[in-house]
Write a protein that holds these residues in place. Structure first.
Motif, PDB file in Angstrom:
ATOM      1  N   ALA A   1     -22.189 -19.435  48.811  1.00 36.26           N
ATOM      2  CA  ALA A   1     -23.298 -19.042  47.932  1.00 36.26           C
ATOM      3  C   ALA A   1     -23.030 -19.489  46.494  1.00 36.26           C
ATOM      4  O   ALA A   1     -23.943 -19.972  45.800  1.00 36.26           O
ATOM      5  CB  ALA A   1     -23.510 -17.532  48.001  1.00 36.26           C
ATOM      6  N   TYR A   2     -21.795 -19.353  46.036  1.00 35.84           N
ATOM      7  CA  TYR A   2     -21.450 -19.726  44.661  1.00 35.84           C
ATOM      8  C   TYR A   2     -21.613 -21.229  44.457  1.00 35.84           C
ATOM      9  O   TYR A   2     -22.134 -21.673  43.423  1.00 35.84           O
ATOM     10  CB  TYR A   2     -20.022 -19.297  44.358  1.00 35.84           C
TER      11      TYR A   2
ATOM     12  N   PRO B   1     -25.203 -20.901  56.059  1.00 33.81           N
ATOM     13  CA  PRO B   1     -24.638 -19.741  55.363  1.00 33.81           C
ATOM     14  C   PRO B   1     -25.635 -18.583  55.362  1.00 33.81           C
ATOM     15  O   PRO B   1     -26.855 -18.784  55.401  1.00 33.81           O
ATOM     16  CB  PRO B   1     -24.398 -20.269  53.943  1.00 33.81           C
ATOM     17  N   LEU B   2     -25.131 -17.376  55.293  1.00 30.98           N
ATOM     18  CA  LEU B   2     -26.005 -16.206  55.381  1.00 30.98           C
ATOM     19  C   LEU B   2     -27.004 -16.124  54.233  1.00 30.98           C
ATOM     20  O   LEU B   2     -28.118 -15.611  54.410  1.00 30.98           O
ATOM     21  CB  LEU B   2     -25.165 -14.927  55.422  1.00 30.98           C
ATOM     22  N   HIS B   3     -26.639 -16.630  53.053  1.00 31.07           N
ATOM     23  CA  HIS B   3     -27.611 -16.548  51.952  1.00 31.07           C
ATOM     24  C   HIS B   3     -28.827 -17.428  52.230  1.00 31.07           C
ATOM     25  O   HIS B   3     -29.918 -17.138  51.748  1.00 31.07           O
ATOM     26  CB  HIS B   3     -26.965 -16.894  50.611  1.00 31.07           C
ATOM     27  N   HIS B   4     -28.672 -18.475  53.025  1.00 25.14           N
ATOM     28  CA  HIS B   4     -29.830 -19.275  53.423  1.00 25.14           C
ATOM     29  C   HIS B   4     -30.656 -18.531  54.475  1.00 25.14           C
ATOM     30  O   HIS B   4     -31.895 -18.564  54.440  1.00 25.14           O
ATOM     31  CB  HIS B   4     -29.381 -20.623  53.967  1.00 25.14           C
ATOM     32  N   LEU B   5     -29.991 -17.863  55.407  1.00 25.45           N
ATOM     33  CA  LEU B   5     -30.744 -17.093  56.400  1.00 25.45           C
ATOM     34  C   LEU B   5     -31.502 -15.948  55.740  1.00 25.45           C
ATOM     35  O   LEU B   5     -32.608 -15.594  56.166  1.00 25.45           O
ATOM     36  CB  LEU B   5     -29.791 -16.542  57.468  1.00 25.45           C
ATOM     37  N   ARG B   6     -30.930 -15.368  54.689  1.00 24.72           N
ATOM     38  CA  ARG B   6     -31.635 -14.315  53.968  1.00 24.72           C
ATOM     39  C   ARG B   6     -32.872 -14.849  53.262  1.00 24.72           C
ATOM     40  O   ARG B   6     -33.863 -14.134  53.093  1.00 24.72           O
ATOM     41  CB  ARG B   6     -30.695 -13.667  52.945  1.00 24.72           C
TER      42      ARG B   6
ATOM     43  N   ARG C   1     -21.928 -25.474  54.599  1.00 23.47           N
ATOM     44  CA  ARG C   1     -21.995 -25.128  56.018  1.00 23.47           C
ATOM     45  C   ARG C   1     -21.021 -23.987  56.289  1.00 23.47           C
ATOM     46  O   ARG C   1     -19.854 -24.052  55.881  1.00 23.47           O
ATOM     47  CB  ARG C   1     -21.593 -26.330  56.901  1.00 23.47           C
ATOM     48  N   TRP C   2     -21.486 -22.937  57.008  1.00 19.43           N
ATOM     49  CA  TRP C   2     -20.568 -21.900  57.426  1.00 19.43           C
ATOM     50  C   TRP C   2     -19.759 -22.418  58.605  1.00 19.43           C
ATOM     51  O   TRP C   2     -20.304 -23.013  59.539  1.00 19.43           O
ATOM     52  CB  TRP C   2     -21.309 -20.628  57.846  1.00 19.43           C
ATOM     53  N   ALA C   3     -18.459 -22.146  58.570  1.00 15.79           N
ATOM     54  CA  ALA C   3     -17.602 -22.573  59.680  1.00 15.79           C
ATOM     55  C   ALA C   3     -16.360 -21.708  59.731  1.00 15.79           C
ATOM     56  O   ALA C   3     -15.687 -21.514  58.709  1.00 15.79           O
ATOM     57  CB  ALA C   3     -17.200 -24.039  59.527  1.00 15.79           C
ATOM     58  N   ASP C   4     -16.073 -21.162  60.895  1.00 11.79           N
ATOM     59  CA  ASP C   4     -14.748 -20.637  61.186  1.00 11.79           C
ATOM     60  C   ASP C   4     -14.080 -21.716  62.028  1.00 11.79           C
ATOM     61  O   ASP C   4     -14.458 -21.939  63.178  1.00 11.79           O
ATOM     62  CB  ASP C   4     -14.839 -19.311  61.959  1.00 11.79           C
TER      63      ASP C   4
END
Length: 524
Positions: free
Chosen positions: A179-180, A487-492, A191-194
Motif C-alpha cells: 500500500a505504501y 494487494p488487499l488495498h486494491h480489493l478494498r 503484487r501480493w505474494a507469500d
C-alpha cells in the motif's frame, strides 16, 4: 602504552583484522560515535566491536556513544587501517543524486515499521540509492523489467526515481509495504505474494530481479529460486546476503543453497549493503550478482518441490519453531482437505500452493483449510480460491480481524481459531453481480472478468475496447492481475471502482454493491 589487549585482538584476527582496525580508526577521529554507527561503518559484528571496546582503557563513554581522546589517538596510529575498505563501484555517482537521496530519506522514514517475524531490517537510504545506481551502471535499465522479490527496503522506489523508464514490479507478503509503495504513485506494480506458496503469474518474464531475503539457508534458497522463476532466460538476480565474521559455517550453508541452484557468481561486492540494525552481522551484507545456467531451471524446479514454511530466523515460522499440532475437524465433514492434514483421515488433499495456483478440478461443497502460523495473510486468497458453499479455516491463533474484503462473497463467523465462511446467494443488482463475478473467478485475470461483466451489465451497449478503457480509468492497477495476487488495498477499492465503471446505469444505486462497500470501509 596500554594497548596489549588491542594488539592481542588484532593478532588473533590475523589477515581479517582490517575491520577492527577500521573501527579503531573511527574511534581515533575524536568525535562521538554510537555503537550502532561503529558496527555499520566498519561492517563488524556487535560482538566484535564490544570486544574491541573492552580492550581500550582510555576510551570515553557517554551512554551508547564512544570516542578516544585525541591526545591518546596517536598511541594507536601504527595499528590503524590507513587504506579505505574495498572500492565502492558507484561511489563516484553519488554526488550527482543528492536530491534522490533526500527523497529516499523521507520515504524510508515514513515507511511502515519492519516486522521481526518477517526478518525485516531496513537498509540505509544511501544503500538503496547505491543499489539503483549499480543496477544502472551494470545493466541498461530504460525499458528493462525489474522484479523486487520482497521490498521492505523500497529499492523499487529508488530505481523509479533514478530510472523512471524502467518497469518495476514488487512481490511482497506485507500488505502495508504494498500500500505504501502504491501511495507514492511512481508507477511501481505491486503484487501480493507469500513466496512459500508461489510466485504470482504476472510476476514473470523479467530481465532482472533483486532480493534481500531472510538470512537462513532456507530463506535465501527460496527467495532466489522464486526470483529465478520470475526471470527470462538471460536474466540476472541481485542478492543481498551477509553473515558475521564469526559465523563462516552459516555463510557456507547459504552458499551451498545457492550452489545447488547451479548459478554462476558473476560478482560479489563485499559489505555493499548497510543496515539500520542487524548488528549481529555488522549491519552489512554483500551484494551478489547471480547468473542462471542451462542447469538452473531443473534445479529451481527441484528446489520448489520441497518448499518449507519455516524460513525465518525468529517468530512462528522460524527454522527452529516447533511443528504444529494437527487440527480437530470436530463435527465438520469436508469433501476436501487443503494444507497439511493427517493421511489417516482418508479424504482428498491439496497443497496450499496448488490450491492457489489453479482451480480445483472437481466441484466440492465443504472444504477444510489448515492455515499454519505465519501464513494468516494468505487467508483471504485461500477463501477466494474456491466456489465451495462452506469453507472452514483452522488457524494457529484467533484472527485479529476478519477478511471483510470478502463481504460480498461470504458470511463470516469465528469461534476462537476456527473461521467459517458460508457462501452468500448471488446478489441482485448489476454492479454487485459484477463484483461478485470478479471475486468468484479469482484465478482468472481480474480485468477480463470485469470487462465481460461490464458489457453484460450494460446490455451489450459497450464494445470490449470501451469497457477496457472504463476499467483502466477506474482501476489502472487491474491490468494483468488476478484477485488472488491483488494487494488487499486494491480489493478494498474494487467496489467503488466497479461502481465508477457502471456510472450512467443503475450501478451506483445498487444496494448489494453499497453493502459491500460499507462492509469493507467499515473495517479499514
Amino acid at each position: 602504552m596500554e594497548r596489549e589487549g588491542v594488539e592481542r585482538l588484532l593478532d588473533e584476527a590475523g589477515a581479517d583484522s582490517r575491520r577492527y582496525r577500521h573501527a579503531l580508526a573511527l574511534l581515533c577521529e575524536g568525535r562521538w560515535r554510537t555503537l550502532a554507527e561503529l558496527v555499520r561503518d566498519s561492517a563488524t559484528s556487535r560482538r566484535g566491536i564490544e570486544a574491541l571496546l573492552r580492550e581500550l582503557p582510555r576510551l570515553e563513554r557517554s551512554g551508547e556513544r564512544y570516542r578516544l581522546p585525541l591526545e591518546h589517538a596517536g598511541d594507536y596510529q601504527d595499528l590503524l587501517a590507513l587504506a579505505p575498505p574495498p572500492a565502492d563501484p558507484v561511489a563516484h555517482l553519488l554526488p550527482h543524486y543528492h536530491h534522490v537521496l533526500a527523497r529516499l530519506e523521507e520515504l524510508i522514514a515514513g515507511a511502515p515499521r519492519g516486522r521481526h517475524a518477517l526478518d525485516h531490517v531496513a537498509a540505509t537510504p544511501e544503500t538503496v540509492l547505491r543499489r539503483a545506481l549499480l543496477l544502472g551502471a551494470r545493466f541498461w535499465l530504460p525499458g528493462a523489467k525489474l522484479l523486487c522479490v520482497g521490498d521492505h527496503d523500497l529499492t523499487s522506489l529508488a530505481v523509479k526515481l533514478v530510472y523512471p523508464a524502467a518497469e518495476v514490479t514488487v512481490a511482497d507478503i506485507d500488505e502495508r509495504i504494498l500500500a505504501y509503495i502504491d501511495e507514492q504513485d511512481l508507477g511501481v506494480r505491486t503484487r501480493w505474494a507469500d513466496l512459500r506458496l508461489g510466485l504470482p503469474p504476472s510476476a514473470r518474464g523479467h530481465d532482472l530481479a533483486i532480493t534481500d531475503p531472510p538470512y537462513t539457508p532456507e530463506g535465501v534458497g527460496l527467495f532466489v529460486a522464486r526470483a529465478l522463476e520470475g526471470l527470462k532466460d538471460e536474466g540476472r538476480v541481485l542478492l543481498a546476503y551477509g553473515a558475521g565474521e564469526r559465523t563462516p559455517m552459516l555463510a557456507l550453508k547459504v552458499q551451498n543453497a545457492l550452489s545447488a541452484l547451479n548459478l554462476l557468481n558473476e560478482a560479489i561486492y563485499p559489505d555493499f549493503n548497510r543496515y539500520l540494525g542487524a548488528e549481529a552481522i555488522g549491519s552489512a551484507a554483500d551484494l551478489y550478482i547471480l547468473r542462471p545456467t542451462t542447469k538452473t531451471a531443473p534445479a529451481v524446479a527441484a528446489r520448489l518441490d520441497r518448499v518449507a514454511t519455516a524460513i525465518y530466523t525468529q517468530g512462528p515460522q522460524s527454522v527452529e519453531s516447533a511443528p504444529e499440532q494437527a487440527h480437530d475437524l470436530g463435527d465438520f465433514a469436508p469433501d476436501l482437505l487443503v494444507g497439511e492434514w493427517p493421511k489417516a483421515l482418508g479424504l482428498p488433499r491439496v497443497k496450499l500452493s496448488t490450491w492457489l495456483a489453479k482451480p480445483y478440478a472437481a466441484a466440492v461443497e465443504r472444504v477444510a483449510v489448515a492455515v499454519p502460523a505465519g501464513l494468516e495473510g494468505a487467508l483471504p486468497r485461500l477463501l477466494l480460491a474456491t466456489k465451495a458453499r462452506h469453507v472452514r479455516a483452522f488457524l494457529a491463533a484467533p484472527l485479529a480481524a476478519r477478511p471483510h474484503e470478502l463481504s460480498v462473497v461470504y458470511e463470516l463467523s469465528a469461534d476462537g481459531t476456527v473461521l467459517d465462511a458460508v457462501r452468500l446467494p448471488p446478489p441482485a443488482g448489476p454492479a454487485a453481480r459484477a463484483l461478485r463475478g470478479i471475486l468468484d473467478n479469482a484465478h482468472a485475470k481480474l480485468a477480463n472478468t470485469w470487462r465481460e461483466a461490464l458489457i453484460t451489465a450494460r446490455g451489450g451497449a459497450l464494445t470490449k475496447n470501451e469497457a477496457r478503457a472504463l476499467i483502466r480509468a477506474a482501476a489502472p492497477w487491474s491490468e494483468g492481475i488476478t484477485p488472488l495476487e491483488a494487494p488487499l488495498h486494491h480489493l478494498r477499492a474494487l467496489p467503488g471502482a466497479v461502481a465508477a465503471t457502471l456510472a450512467g446505469s443503475d450501478g451506483l444505486d445498487d444496494p448489494g454493491l453499497h453493502d459491500a462497500r460499507e462492509g469493507v470501509q467499515g473495517h479499514l
